[in-house]
Design an enzyme around this catalytic site. Sequence first.
Site, short mmCIF file in Angstrom:
data_model
loop_
_atom_site.label_atom_id
_atom_site.label_comp_id
_atom_site.label_asym_id
_atom_site.label_seq_id
_atom_site.Cartn_x
_atom_site.Cartn_y
_atom_site.Cartn_z
N VAL A 87 8.52 11.04 5.58
CA VAL A 87 7.86 11.90 4.58
C VAL A 87 6.48 12.24 5.14
O VAL A 87 5.78 11.36 5.66
CB VAL A 87 7.73 11.19 3.22
CG1 VAL A 87 7.00 12.07 2.22
CG2 VAL A 87 9.12 10.82 2.68
N GLY A 130 12.55 3.47 6.86
CA GLY A 130 12.07 4.83 7.15
C GLY A 130 12.15 5.14 8.63
O GLY A 130 11.97 4.27 9.49
N SER A 169 1.61 7.19 6.02
CA SER A 169 1.52 5.82 6.51
C SER A 169 0.46 5.10 5.70
O SER A 169 -0.58 5.70 5.35
CB SER A 169 1.13 5.83 7.99
OG SER A 169 0.66 4.56 8.39
N TYR A 192 0.86 -1.17 0.00
CA TYR A 192 0.00 0.00 0.00
C TYR A 192 0.91 1.23 0.00
O TYR A 192 0.89 2.07 0.89
CB TYR A 192 -0.99 0.01 1.17
CG TYR A 192 -2.27 0.70 0.75
CD1 TYR A 192 -3.17 0.07 -0.12
CD2 TYR A 192 -2.56 1.99 1.15
CE1 TYR A 192 -4.31 0.71 -0.56
CE2 TYR A 192 -3.71 2.63 0.70
CZ TYR A 192 -4.57 2.00 -0.14
OH TYR A 192 -5.70 2.63 -0.59
N HIS A 211 7.52 5.26 1.14
CA HIS A 211 8.18 4.10 0.52
C HIS A 211 8.96 4.53 -0.73
O HIS A 211 10.06 4.04 -0.98
CB HIS A 211 7.14 3.06 0.08
CG HIS A 211 6.31 2.49 1.18
ND1 HIS A 211 4.96 2.71 1.29
CD2 HIS A 211 6.65 1.68 2.22
CE1 HIS A 211 4.50 2.07 2.34
NE2 HIS A 211 5.50 1.43 2.93
N HIS A 229 3.21 4.48 -0.46
CA HIS A 229 3.01 5.93 -0.44
C HIS A 229 4.37 6.59 -0.64
O HIS A 229 5.39 5.89 -0.82
CB HIS A 229 2.34 6.36 0.87
CG HIS A 229 3.04 5.86 2.09
ND1 HIS A 229 4.26 6.34 2.50
CD2 HIS A 229 2.70 4.88 2.98
CE1 HIS A 229 4.63 5.71 3.59
NE2 HIS A 229 3.72 4.82 3.91
#
Length: 290
Positions: A180, A151, A189, A36, A41, A38
């Site tokens: 981020v 991250g 997230s 998923y 990533h 974003h």
Amino acid sequence: MANEMKIVQTIEELQGLIDRNKRGDRTVGFVPTMGYLHEGHLSLVKQAREQNDIVVMSIFVNPAQFGPGEDFEAYPRDAERDAGLAEAAGVDILFMPTPQEMYPEDGGIRILPGPQSTALCGVSRPGHFDGVLKVVLKLFNIVDPDRSYFGMKDAQQLAIIETFVRDFNLRTSIVRVPIVREQDGLAKSSRNVNLTGNERAEAPIIQKALKKGEKLFEQGVSAAEIEREVASYITQNSSGIMDYVSLLSYPELTKYDGTSGGAILACAVVFEKTRLIDNIIMSTKDGLYV
Ligand code: PAF
């Protein structure tokens, strides 16, 4: 590597591809994820792309790191969208194994993280980091990356993995990548999608509260007082329930006494269907804020 991204589901296929491409001194950068995707990533991929010849991403929602009653089923998934984003970001090989491929059988061997797991999320999610280390070790052994990208939003996970790599002489370098954020400050997230409209509107309060805490830290306010202020700011301004707010040394994750190189102010807030974490890392020198 060639532009077209390869999607593989089996360990054998992945290793064959890596072996064929990793010739001479070509390096492999690895971005492990639960999908998923974003921009957080994608920033890991960007850095991996800049520093390596081959970029491998894994997408695997790891059942071993979810406890009973946690959001394993509700964790957002969209393989097709993820594949498009990964390819556009420059991933060469996307590894999307099934749970059966990753865990065909379980011999019961457990990896127990050390003291860094006894704070923050380790308290409210018992066994979570055991499951993270288990899958991360498997993935490192499968991919054999030169560099692995994590991250800073999951700062505790990152600190534990750095210790794991050091203590067990794992042959990969861990690269820390900054958080981020959305325009309004909410940390990106995959779980943000499970917030209701109201909760999404309230959620930026988390970073605002942490920033207030950071200011107090600069002014020399005690850890206990900062934790109280941050918690009350969040609970007064949102429907979220505080799981924890802690100011600790980083990366040790012990009581902050000013002797470590850094401090972390971290929190977890529980909304109706999801739990969000966020943090600010604060550099210190000789116990003073710098
Ligand atoms: O940070 C995550 O997404 C996961 O914990 C990880 C590192 C991919 C292991 O499942």
